[in-house]
Scaffold this motif. Sequence first.
Motif, PDB file in Angstrom:
ATOM      1  N   LEU A 277       0.828  -1.198   0.000  1.00 49.18           N
ATOM      2  CA  LEU A 277       0.000   0.000   0.000  1.00 49.18           C
ATOM      3  C   LEU A 277       0.869   1.257   0.000  1.00 49.18           C
ATOM      4  O   LEU A 277       1.977   1.266   0.529  1.00 49.18           O
ATOM      5  N   ASP A 278       0.340   2.327  -0.571  1.00 51.31           N
ATOM      6  CA  ASP A 278       1.065   3.598  -0.606  1.00 51.31           C
ATOM      7  C   ASP A 278       1.206   4.194   0.789  1.00 51.31           C
ATOM      8  O   ASP A 278       2.152   4.950   1.054  1.00 51.31           O
ATOM      9  N   GLU A 279       0.268   3.882   1.674  1.00 52.15           N
ATOM     10  CA  GLU A 279       0.277   4.423   3.018  1.00 52.15           C
ATOM     11  C   GLU A 279      -0.430   3.437   3.941  1.00 52.15           C
ATOM     12  O   GLU A 279      -1.301   2.688   3.504  1.00 52.15           O
ATOM     13  N   PRO A 280      -0.057   3.390   5.226  1.00 49.71           N
ATOM     14  CA  PRO A 280      -0.742   2.485   6.142  1.00 49.71           C
ATOM     15  C   PRO A 280      -2.166   2.968   6.432  1.00 49.71           C
ATOM     16  O   PRO A 280      -2.413   4.176   6.504  1.00 49.71           O
ATOM     17  N   ASP A 281      -3.071   2.004   6.559  1.00 53.59           N
ATOM     18  CA  ASP A 281      -4.461   2.296   6.913  1.00 53.59           C
ATOM     19  C   ASP A 281      -5.050   3.411   6.056  1.00 53.59           C
ATOM     20  O   ASP A 281      -5.490   4.450   6.562  1.00 53.59           O
ATOM     21  N   PRO A 282      -5.085   3.228   4.731  1.00 49.42           N
ATOM     22  CA  PRO A 282      -5.582   4.295   3.861  1.00 49.42           C
ATOM     23  C   PRO A 282      -7.093   4.459   4.005  1.00 49.42           C
ATOM     24  O   PRO A 282      -7.811   3.528   4.379  1.00 49.42           O
ATOM     25  N   PRO A 283      -7.608   5.655   3.702  1.00 45.64           N
ATOM     26  CA  PRO A 283      -9.063   5.834   3.673  1.00 45.64           C
ATOM     27  C   PRO A 283      -9.658   5.092   2.487  1.00 45.64           C
ATOM     28  O   PRO A 283      -8.934   4.677   1.567  1.00 45.64           O
ATOM     29  N   LEU A 284     -10.959   4.935   2.490  1.00 41.33           N
ATOM     30  CA  LEU A 284     -11.619   4.298   1.354  1.00 41.33           C
ATOM     31  C   LEU A 284     -11.327   5.070   0.077  1.00 41.33           C
ATOM     32  O   LEU A 284     -10.979   4.479  -0.954  1.00 41.33           O
ATOM     33  N   ARG A 296      -7.546  18.474  -1.426  1.00 43.66           N
ATOM     34  CA  ARG A 296      -7.304  17.109  -0.950  1.00 43.66           C
ATOM     35  C   ARG A 296      -8.458  16.704  -0.034  1.00 43.66           C
ATOM     36  O   ARG A 296      -8.791  17.429   0.906  1.00 43.66           O
ATOM     37  N   ILE A 297      -9.043  15.555  -0.323  1.00 39.60           N
ATOM     38  CA  ILE A 297     -10.169  15.056   0.463  1.00 39.60           C
ATOM     39  C   ILE A 297      -9.929  13.588   0.797  1.00 39.60           C
ATOM     40  O   ILE A 297      -9.550  12.807  -0.083  1.00 39.60           O
ATOM     41  N   SER A 298     -10.171  13.215   2.054  1.00 39.71           N
ATOM     42  CA  SER A 298     -10.155  11.811   2.467  1.00 39.71           C
ATOM     43  C   SER A 298     -11.550  11.442   2.940  1.00 39.71           C
ATOM     44  O   SER A 298     -12.172  12.195   3.711  1.00 39.71           O
ATOM     45  N   ILE A 299     -12.045  10.299   2.486  1.00 40.50           N
ATOM     46  CA  ILE A 299     -13.413   9.888   2.808  1.00 40.50           C
ATOM     47  C   ILE A 299     -13.414   8.442   3.267  1.00 40.50           C
ATOM     48  O   ILE A 299     -12.838   7.569   2.621  1.00 40.50           O
ATOM     49  N   ASP A 300     -14.083   8.206   4.384  1.00 46.63           N
ATOM     50  CA  ASP A 300     -14.385   6.853   4.839  1.00 46.63           C
ATOM     51  C   ASP A 300     -15.874   6.750   5.110  1.00 46.63           C
ATOM     52  O   ASP A 300     -16.544   7.768   5.362  1.00 46.63           O
ATOM     53  N   LEU A 301     -16.399   5.557   5.064  1.00 44.78           N
ATOM     54  CA  LEU A 301     -17.783   5.300   5.440  1.00 44.78           C
ATOM     55  C   LEU A 301     -17.794   4.530   6.753  1.00 44.78           C
ATOM     56  O   LEU A 301     -16.913   3.707   7.004  1.00 44.78           O
ATOM     57  N   GLU A 302     -18.782   4.760   7.574  1.00 42.47           N
ATOM     58  CA  GLU A 302     -18.895   4.032   8.825  1.00 42.47           C
ATOM     59  C   GLU A 302     -20.362   3.697   9.096  1.00 42.47           C
ATOM     60  O   GLU A 302     -21.264   4.399   8.642  1.00 42.47           O
ATOM     61  N   LYS A 303     -20.567   2.627   9.825  1.00 45.14           N
ATOM     62  CA  LYS A 303     -21.919   2.194  10.134  1.00 45.14           C
ATOM     63  C   LYS A 303     -22.510   3.022  11.275  1.00 45.14           C
ATOM     64  O   LYS A 303     -21.774   3.584  12.095  1.00 45.14           O
ATOM     65  N   ARG A 304     -23.827   3.064  11.291  1.00 44.45           N
ATOM     66  CA  ARG A 304     -24.517   3.743  12.387  1.00 44.45           C
ATOM     67  C   ARG A 304     -24.160   3.081  13.716  1.00 44.45           C
ATOM     68  O   ARG A 304     -24.053   1.859  13.798  1.00 44.45           O
TER      69      ARG A 304
END
Length: 352
Positions: A277-284, A296-304
Amino acid sequence: MTFRVIQWATGAMGKACLRAVLDHPEAELVGLYVYGDKAGRDAGEIARREPTGVIATRDIGEILALDADVVIHCARLAPPYGSHDAEILQLLASGKNVISINGYSRPSHWTGERREAMEAACRAGGTSLMAAGLNPGFAAEQIAVVATGVCQALDHVEVVESVDCRAVRNPDYVFRILGFGSDPADVDPNDPAWGPASSLNGMYEEVLAAMAKHLGLALERVETDHRVFAATQELGVAAGVIPEGRIGHVNWRWNGIVEGQPKLTMSIHWWMEEAHLDEPDPPLWRIRIKGHPGVRISIDLEKREGDTTATSAEQIGVAGAVLNAIPHVVAAAPGLMTRPLATPFRSRLADA
């Protein structure tokens, strides 16, 4: 207003869409097409919901005979891209709009017989074809494009997606469709005839074409720069075992060429180990816009909070994207659609 919906296929993503339809007060499930041994079962049983009276079928004729506003088409990827055209053409010609989660972001990008057949089916049925989902569908065609709205000048847009594939259980999908476990010495990932590439290249060429359309860019061509990485050790994953030295990570890269230079890039990491991977623990998703100014934008999804179901945030997100797209495809004039820049959540679908 209630939208009459047919669900096509009930894999992991399809089942999430099925649950979303059953749970929504303005969506009425009227048909369910399945593969394998699910035929004859109630849709509620398949979705782990109360009985619905809608019985799953493998008979396309039964589906075509139904009266419905839209079909949510969630058939699994299969090489080559476009292998599901025949059934989609039948659905469109029978009077049903179609939303696909596996491509068709900009079907009007193509020329020749394929496009003509799609347009003819839409005319015959008075229907529209549109993509919805996360990627394709949301990350590049909507979020990245909208983020350029602060730019006075635009040099390059890159969308990087990183997906941990270790939990995917279907061996045929993992090892044949996605290409994991193959010998890197036997594979040229940029050969368009290689199975995984033949499934994905056309799909993501359409993604870049949709981005270019929204941005007012003249897309000249799409070039690939796919890369495969060998597993650094034997990997035990949900679908089986990947021996050391076999493909354990694929980085798919498509570059959209505008005025002779790469202007748009889609990069997708499908990985079974973190070593490459390019970076550890990358965002989605990581969106990188070079311009004046850059973004620059980082986006992750998470459950309710409190959701303990096995359904992932990504699966829930696909279903949400599809639901919110339904009124747009139903209201559209017949033809091949590029998804609107905004298909936001509405408390009532009919208000979209």
